[in-house]
Design a protein around this motif. Structure first.
Motif, mmCIF file in Angstrom:
data_model
loop_
_atom_site.group_PDB
_atom_site.id
_atom_site.type_symbol
_atom_site.label_atom_id
_atom_site.label_comp_id
_atom_site.label_asym_id
_atom_site.label_seq_id
_atom_site.Cartn_x
_atom_site.Cartn_y
_atom_site.Cartn_z
ATOM 1 N N PRO A 54 1.606 5.063 -5.800
ATOM 2 C CA PRO A 54 1.220 3.819 -6.471
ATOM 3 C C PRO A 54 2.040 3.584 -7.730
ATOM 4 O O PRO A 54 2.588 4.514 -8.330
ATOM 5 C CB PRO A 54 -0.263 4.039 -6.790
ATOM 6 C CG PRO A 54 -0.439 5.517 -6.813
ATOM 7 C CD PRO A 54 0.532 6.065 -5.827
ATOM 8 N N GLY A 55 2.111 2.306 -8.150
ATOM 9 C CA GLY A 55 2.844 1.931 -9.357
ATOM 10 C C GLY A 55 3.458 0.559 -9.210
ATOM 11 O O GLY A 55 3.382 -0.076 -8.151
ATOM 12 N N LEU A 56 4.078 0.099 -10.281
ATOM 13 C CA LEU A 56 4.755 -1.196 -10.275
ATOM 14 C C LEU A 56 6.251 -0.957 -10.145
ATOM 15 O O LEU A 56 6.861 -0.317 -11.010
ATOM 16 C CB LEU A 56 4.443 -1.975 -11.556
ATOM 17 C CG LEU A 56 4.895 -3.425 -11.578
ATOM 18 C CD1 LEU A 56 4.188 -4.241 -10.497
ATOM 19 C CD2 LEU A 56 4.630 -4.052 -12.937
ATOM 20 N N TYR A 57 6.852 -1.431 -9.065
ATOM 21 C CA TYR A 57 8.262 -1.194 -8.759
ATOM 22 C C TYR A 57 9.065 -2.481 -8.934
ATOM 23 O O TYR A 57 8.573 -3.577 -8.631
ATOM 24 C CB TYR A 57 8.422 -0.687 -7.329
ATOM 25 C CG TYR A 57 7.853 0.693 -7.089
ATOM 26 C CD1 TYR A 57 8.668 1.822 -7.139
ATOM 27 C CD2 TYR A 57 6.499 0.873 -6.818
ATOM 28 C CE1 TYR A 57 8.149 3.090 -6.917
ATOM 29 C CE2 TYR A 57 5.973 2.133 -6.599
ATOM 30 C CZ TYR A 57 6.798 3.239 -6.651
ATOM 31 O OH TYR A 57 6.287 4.486 -6.435
ATOM 32 N N CYS A 90 0.833 -1.198 0.000
ATOM 33 C CA CYS A 90 0.000 0.000 0.000
ATOM 34 C C CYS A 90 0.868 1.249 0.000
ATOM 35 O O CYS A 90 1.983 1.255 0.528
ATOM 36 C CB CYS A 90 -0.902 0.021 1.227
ATOM 37 S SG CYS A 90 -2.102 -1.316 1.247
ATOM 38 N N VAL A 91 0.342 2.310 -0.572
ATOM 39 C CA VAL A 91 1.016 3.607 -0.503
ATOM 40 C C VAL A 91 1.178 3.994 0.971
ATOM 41 O O VAL A 91 0.229 3.942 1.756
ATOM 42 C CB VAL A 91 0.209 4.677 -1.248
ATOM 43 C CG1 VAL A 91 0.812 6.055 -1.019
ATOM 44 C CG2 VAL A 91 0.145 4.365 -2.732
ATOM 45 N N GLY A 92 2.409 4.360 1.349
ATOM 46 C CA GLY A 92 2.717 4.690 2.729
ATOM 47 C C GLY A 92 3.090 3.493 3.571
ATOM 48 O O GLY A 92 3.566 3.648 4.700
ATOM 49 N N GLY A 93 2.895 2.290 3.043
ATOM 50 C CA GLY A 93 3.261 1.083 3.764
ATOM 51 C C GLY A 93 4.717 0.742 3.575
ATOM 52 O O GLY A 93 5.447 1.374 2.799
ATOM 53 N N THR A 94 5.187 -0.280 4.289
ATOM 54 C CA THR A 94 6.583 -0.703 4.208
ATOM 55 C C THR A 94 6.664 -2.164 3.796
ATOM 56 O O THR A 94 5.762 -2.958 4.067
ATOM 57 C CB THR A 94 7.306 -0.512 5.551
ATOM 58 O OG1 THR A 94 6.640 -1.287 6.556
ATOM 59 C CG2 THR A 94 7.333 0.950 5.948
ATOM 60 N N SER A 95 7.786 -2.511 3.154
ATOM 61 C CA SER A 95 8.086 -3.894 2.766
ATOM 62 C C SER A 95 9.522 -4.201 3.146
ATOM 63 O O SER A 95 10.415 -3.347 3.012
ATOM 64 C CB SER A 95 7.887 -4.104 1.264
ATOM 65 O OG SER A 95 6.543 -3.872 0.885
#
Length: 659
Positions: free
Chosen positions: A531-534, A488-493
């Motif tokens: 948002p987007g594909l990274y 999610c936007v603003g989330g972390t991975s």
């Protein structure tokens, strides 16, 4: 002691075949139904015998293949009944020897499906709502083109991203991918239907494939003169030549004369079977290359006498052409001139050095008759005392690799492997496939000899044999631990490698996010700004202690709007039960509830197919009064095609309750 070997050897060869037992060397071939192939099982035997008494037949009849008495194998089967690996056994029918001479043929039939060249993509976990890491779902061959098909619906939009290769869109849900070098790749498909967006990710294991290469000495040749085709392919366990005039061959480096003048396209097909860590065959990878040869309308001179020789042998060569000036040239395999006697005459004599072959060339000039004046060459096979083993010297632990030596007729090869196991079925040929262990070191030792040549006049028992060895580094393969492919936007991975590197790693993200690139650690935490594909990439810094290099992971970052509303009572009594329902106008959205000063006693979905979308709850309030409770409702994205539900919380809405 080695002497001059004269044409009497032709007669000796027939006498030897009749008196000594033939060794039936196993044959291995990979074929594709519908593509012509040629295999004579007797060609590889020691010595080859094509006399009438050397007829062969299959011991057990096959519904997939036929073998005629001359030794030619043909495909007569159908798919899918004949797909996979087939083992046949043949026997020499009329030789007066006991026990009978038998041989083995191992055939890999590469069928259209399942196939590395055409893959039907199914919706898989690992898409937008996969709930787990991306899984390896299929294999591909390096430097090859494969077609990927996804069941598509009119009106949907299909967006593709490929890492590890390039692609072209054929039609909506169909793409052709040209893969790069062996390693890992990924195919990402995003399907959009109105406001419903679903992303599917497929990890690809790119297998080692052969590279087809061959060369000819010239482009223009004389009519009926042999054209030598030098096989320079990398990898490959079986070979098929189409000479363009209706004739074919499965020899390694054949020679072929053309009976009619003209221009011919010559194509070499190279096949290589890959294996999994248990030794089971995977894709039969293939490659091909085409060159042109031009045949003159006039015949050129003949060159006699050509046969396989041993390193250090001496021999004479001559022509029956007359009335011309003779210009001879002799080169070894490295294009170094070989000294000879007889220049200007119709006969020359010389002593050969190191192989694996030599080239004798004769060009005519000032002729009184109608001769072709292009140079005519003959390739002389020379059995080396030492020849390099070709194949990778750095491999991954538990991987497979193919190794080759020059192919000489009448020569038997013996291989020994330390640190691995030979998994190819034909361990007596010039090519083997090895399943390597965990390392760190491996070694290959090869021995070859020709009993046929050792028994000819002028040779001793110790002649015509050789040895070679190759050291192989077996390195570990590192992997990238990546979270589910949606954030999610603003989330972390959080990303990490499964093993450290002494020199650290370099991490990068595309499109670029500050503060990347980052150099050093074996793990990173990423906060997604939009948002987007990274694409997340990582590679070891020099010196690389692993067998693989750059790894990638794809993350689809989404922005899910908050729920529209929470419907239910705001003025409530203690110790009472109430129902609350969440609503969202966004398709594919589910809900997660949090309650304070109360207990959730049951979830209720709006219908059975509403996967994970817990729209309504029943709660019991706690025994207090004059205080506040609140409900918190979070929304997340749902993919109804996934096998599990990914509850990636992106936004929430709160409702206060007064007791």
């Amino acid at each position: 002691m080695k002497k001059f070997i004269l044409p009497i050897l032709l007669l000796v060869g027939f006498i030897y075949t009749g008196e000594a037992q033939i060794i039936a060397v196993p044959d291995t071939v990979c074929i594709m139904p519908g593509m012509p192939f040629t295999l004579n099982v007797k060609t590889n035997d020691i010595p080859p015998c094509f006399m009438p008494d050397c007829s062969v037949r299959l011991i057990e009849q096959s519904t997939c293949f036929a073998l005629n008495s001359e030794g030619f194998l043909s495909y007569i089967g159908t798919t899918p009944e004949c797909c996979g690996m087939i083992t046949l056994h043949y026997v020499y029918d009329h030789l007066p020897v006991q026990p009978p001479i038998t041989g083995t043929i191992v055939i890999t039939v590469k069928c259209p499906k399942p196939d590395c060249g055409f893959v039907h993509l199914e919706p898989t976990p690992g898409g937008t709502a996969g709930g787990g890491p991306v899984k390896v779902t299929f294999n591909a061959c390096e430097n090859s083109t494969a077609t990927y098909y996804f069941n598509h619906t009119l009106g949907n939009t299909y967006s593709w991203i490929v890492t590890g290769g390039s692609f072209i869109v054929v039609d909506s849900g169909i793409i052709d991918v040209t893969w790069g070098n062996a390693g890992t790749g990924m195919v990402t498909l995003t399907v959009t239907n109105g406001t419903n967006v679903q992303t599917y990710m497929y990890c690809v294991n790119i297998l080692n494939g052969p590279t087809a290469l061959f060369s000819t000495l010239y482009t223009n040749y004389c009519l009926k003169s042999p054209v030598a085709f030098m096989n320079n392919s990398i990898g490959g366990t079986s070979f098929f030549w189409d000479f363009g005039d209706g004739f074919t061959s499965s020899s390694y480096s054949p020679s072929h004369p053309y009976a009619t003048a003209g221009t011919y396209n010559v194509t070499l097909y190279v096949m290589q079977t890959n294996y999994d860590p248990q030794g089971n065959p995977l894709c039969c990878c293939s490659d091909s290359i085409t060159h042109q040869v031009i045949i003159d309308p006039f015949e050129g001179p003949d060159i006699l006498w050509i046969s396989t020789l041993c390193e250090g042998d001496s021999s004479c060569y001559w022509t029956t052409a007359t009335g011309c000036t003779f210009t001879w040239t002799v080169l070894d395999a490295n294009n170094v001139p070989v000294t000879f006697t007889g220049q200007g005459n119709d006969t020359i004599c010389l002593r050969w050095g190191q192989g694996p072959f030599g080239i004798v060339t004769l060009q005519l000039s000032n002729c009184t008759g109608n001769y072709c004046l292009n140079p005519v060459s003959a390739v002389v096979p020379i059995v080396d005392m030492n020849s390099p083993i070709n194949g990778p010297i750095v491999v991954c632990a538990n991987s497979t690799a193919t190794y080759t030596l020059p192919k000489w007729m009448s020569v038997m090869y013996t291989w020994q492997v330390m640190g691995g196991t030979i998994v190819s079925s034909d361990s007596l040929s010039n090519t083997i496939t090895i399943q390597w262990g965990t390392g760190p070191l491996g070694m290959i030792v090869a021995h070859w000899k020709s009993k046929f040549l050792q028994h000819l006049p002028g040779h001793d028992e110790d002649d015509c044999e050789g040895w070679s060895s190759l050291n192989v580094s077996i390195l570990p393969q590192y992997h990238l631990n990546a979270p589910p492919g949606t954030a999610c936007v603003g989330g972390t991975s959080f990303f990490s490698t499964d093993m450290p590197s002494g020199s650290g790693f370099t991490w990068n993200i595309s499109p670029l996010i500050t503060p990347f690139p980052i150099v050093g650690p074996n793990n990173i935490t990423v906060t997604w700004p939009s948002p987007g594909l990274y694409t997340v990439t990582v590679y070891p810094n020099p010196v690389n202690p692993f067998c693989n290099d750059t790894l990638t992971a794809l993350v689809n970052v989404i922005l899910v709007p908050p729920p529209d509303s929470i419907v239910g009572e705001t003025l409530i009594c203690p110790n009472s039960t109430f129902t609350y329902t969440g609503y969202s106008s966004t398709t594919g959205t589910g809900f997660m509830w949090n309650v304070t000063n109360g207990t959730i006693i049951i979830y209720r979905k709006s219908n059975f197919c509403d996967m994970g979308a817990d729209r309504s709850i029943f709660i019991v309030t706690k025994p207090v009064s004059g205080g506040y409770s609140f409900l918190q409702l979070r929304s997340y994205h749902i993919d109804s095609h996934a096998e599990s539900i990914s509850r990636t919380s992106c936004h929430h809405r709160t409702k206060w309750l007064y007791q």
